[in-house]
Design an enzyme around this catalytic site. Structure first.
Site, PDB file in Angstrom:
ATOM      1  CB  THR A  19      47.788  49.020  52.365  1.00 31.66           C
ATOM      2  OG1 THR A  19      46.469  48.738  51.887  1.00 31.66           O
ATOM      3  CG2 THR A  19      48.342  50.188  51.572  1.00 31.66           C
TER       4      THR A  19
ATOM      5  CG  LEU B 149      37.423  44.338  42.928  1.00 30.18           C
ATOM      6  CD1 LEU B 149      36.755  45.696  42.812  1.00 30.18           C
ATOM      7  CD2 LEU B 149      38.448  44.157  41.812  1.00 30.18           C
TER       8      LEU B 149
ATOM      9  CG  ASP C 117      45.110  35.194  45.571  1.00 29.69           C
ATOM     10  OD1 ASP C 117      46.089  34.957  46.302  1.00 29.69           O
ATOM     11  OD2 ASP C 117      43.938  35.168  45.989  1.00 29.69           O
ATOM     12  N   GLY C 118      47.512  33.189  44.637  1.00 29.62           N
ATOM     13  CA  GLY C 118      47.646  31.725  44.664  1.00 29.62           C
ATOM     14  C   GLY C 118      49.071  31.209  44.721  1.00 29.62           C
ATOM     15  CG  ASN C 119      52.464  33.739  44.016  1.00 29.15           C
ATOM     16  OD1 ASN C 119      51.995  33.398  42.950  1.00 29.15           O
ATOM     17  ND2 ASN C 119      53.043  34.909  44.218  1.00 29.15           N
TER      18      ASN C 119
ATOM     19  CG  LEU D  59      52.925  46.921  28.866  1.00 31.49           C
ATOM     20  CD1 LEU D  59      51.470  46.632  28.488  1.00 31.49           C
ATOM     21  CD2 LEU D  59      53.584  45.619  29.341  1.00 31.49           C
TER      22      LEU D  59
ATOM     23  CG  HIS E 241      55.777  34.747  47.238  1.00 33.82           C
ATOM     24  ND1 HIS E 241      54.516  35.128  46.842  1.00 33.82           N
ATOM     25  CD2 HIS E 241      55.728  34.663  48.602  1.00 33.82           C
ATOM     26  CE1 HIS E 241      53.743  35.269  47.905  1.00 33.82           C
ATOM     27  NE2 HIS E 241      54.454  34.986  48.976  1.00 33.82           N
TER      28      HIS E 241
ATOM     29  NE  ARG F 155      41.731  37.349  44.431  1.00 30.45           N
ATOM     30  CZ  ARG F 155      41.767  38.032  45.555  1.00 30.45           C
ATOM     31  NH1 ARG F 155      41.028  39.111  45.683  1.00 30.45           N
ATOM     32  NH2 ARG F 155      42.525  37.642  46.555  1.00 30.45           N
TER      33      ARG F 155
HETATM   34  C1  FPP Z   1      49.252  36.436  46.360  1.00 33.55           C
HETATM   35  O1  FPP Z   1      49.453  35.057  46.537  1.00 33.55           O
HETATM   36  C2  FPP Z   1      50.454  37.020  45.857  1.00 33.55           C
HETATM   37  C3  FPP Z   1      51.151  38.031  46.456  1.00 33.55           C
HETATM   38  C4  FPP Z   1      50.763  38.658  47.715  1.00 33.55           C
HETATM   39  C5  FPP Z   1      52.377  38.532  45.878  1.00 33.55           C
HETATM   40  C6  FPP Z   1      52.400  38.563  44.396  1.00 33.55           C
HETATM   41  C7  FPP Z   1      53.804  38.586  43.974  1.00 33.55           C
HETATM   42  C8  FPP Z   1      54.313  38.022  42.885  1.00 33.55           C
HETATM   43  C9  FPP Z   1      53.551  37.314  41.853  1.00 33.55           C
HETATM   44  C10 FPP Z   1      55.735  38.103  42.621  1.00 33.55           C
HETATM   45  C11 FPP Z   1      56.112  39.317  41.828  1.00 33.55           C
HETATM   46  C12 FPP Z   1      56.343  40.364  42.792  1.00 33.55           C
HETATM   47  C13 FPP Z   1      56.802  41.597  42.558  1.00 33.55           C
HETATM   48  C14 FPP Z   1      57.122  42.388  43.742  1.00 33.55           C
HETATM   49  C15 FPP Z   1      57.016  42.206  41.247  1.00 33.55           C
HETATM   50  P1  FPP Z   1      49.354  34.482  48.013  1.00 33.55           P
HETATM   51  O2  FPP Z   1      50.700  34.466  48.593  1.00 33.55           O
HETATM   52  O3  FPP Z   1      48.343  35.252  48.789  1.00 33.55           O
HETATM   53  O4  FPP Z   1      48.852  33.040  47.715  1.00 33.55           O
HETATM   54  P2  FPP Z   1      47.854  32.176  48.631  1.00 33.55           P
HETATM   55  O5  FPP Z   1      46.554  32.942  48.684  1.00 33.55           O
HETATM   56  O6  FPP Z   1      47.731  30.907  47.858  1.00 33.55           O
HETATM   57  O7  FPP Z   1      48.503  32.018  49.960  1.00 33.55           O
END
Ligand code: FPP
Length: 254
Positions: free
Chosen positions: A75, A200, A29-31, A140, A46, A193
């Site tokens: 989902t 979760l 989380d956190g992208n 793995l 991302h 997380r």
């Molecule tokens: C949550 O961060 C992250 C996601 C919903 C996507 C996670 C995906 C990756 C790390 C890339 C790799 C992907 C694949 C398909 C292998 P957020 O976007 O909710 O961040 P925020 O809460 O800061 O907005």
């Protein structure tokens, strides 16, 4: 992508006290916040998160984790703006295209958990191919949770059990576990997380009943090998009682 360890990493491996979690599950989380902090579009977050995933897969092999389950698309993520959903699909496809050969060479077995229905058919086909290509690997197991929801998984498990005509008296925790996507795998020992959220979010809700949890403020793109190691070290200090008392555990270990 090289998964093999390099010698410079051996020194800080020593203090992993033999209590390495066999199965680690990560909510990446956190992208979005990582990108926002830098004045960049969410897509940049991302992309950086994807780069980081490559490093963490490598670290998991290095630290002798046997199963890594990553939450890539829930989902509930269908509720995101259409462009972002399309981007995450494209990222999945790109990761397979770019990394499959090397992951396969390094002994990573890719599995998909979640529903393929709903995923763009071209991408779904690649996911199936990636799983088939790597099915023989044992170093793995990498479970990619994509279009995955824990409640949805339980619904499917119950539906399948009913289709198989399993009698009510044969419904047990074990039989339910066996009908989940992770049916043949041990439950996660450690759920991580990133980004400072404490929930979760419908991830492995059945399987993580007895998992240890590790939450960190670090945003996923910044959660590097050192951060991962810190999580594993923290795990090594935890006492897992599984409902028992300390005295019982002491007696058992004698
Ligand atoms: C949550 O961060 C992250 C996601 C919903 C996507 C996670 C995906 C990756 C790390 C890339 C790799 C992907 C694949 C398909 C292998 P957020 O976007 O909710 O961040 P925020 O809460 O800061 O907005």
């Amino acid at each position: 992508m090289k998964i093999l360890t390099d010698n410079s990493m051996e020194s800080d491996m020593e203090d992993l006290t033999g209590r390495v979690p066999r199965h680690v599950a990560i909510i990446m989380d956190g992208n979005g916040r990582w990108a926002k902090k830098r004045g960049l579009p969410r897509a940049a977050g991302h992309r950086q998160g994807t780069e980081n995933l490559r490093k963490i897969i490598r670290a998991a092999v290095e630290f002798d984790v046997k199963i890594l389950t990553i939450y890539a698309f829930s989902t509930e993520n269908w509720n995101r703006p259409r462009r972002e959903v399309q981007l995450l699909m494209r990222i999945l496809e790109m990761v397979i295209d770019r990394e499959l050969a090397e992951l396969n060479q390094e002994g990573v077995q890719i599995r998909h958990i979640g529903e393929l229905d709903g995923i763009d058919s071209r991408v779904a086909k690649k996911v199936v191919q990636a799983c088939e290509t790597t099915a023989h690997n044992t170093r793995l197991i990498l479970n990619v949770a994509f279009n995955y929801g824990g409640r949805d998984e339980i619904v499917h498990a119950v539906q399948n059990m009913m289709r198989e005509g399993i009698a009510p008296e044969d419904v047990s925790e074990e039989s339910i576990s066996q009908h989940l996507y992770t049916g043949d795998l041990p439950d996660p020992d450690l759920v991580i997380r990133t980004s400072g959220e404490f929930r979760l979010s419908n991830f492995l809700i059945w399987q993580s009943a007895y998992a240890e949890h590790y939450y960190t403020d670090v945003l996923w793109p910044d959660f590097d090998r050192i951060c991962f190691k810190a999580a594993l070290d923290e795990f090594a200090t935890r006492t897992r009682r599984f409902g028992k008392t300390d005295e019982q555990l002491e007696t058992e270990s004698e």
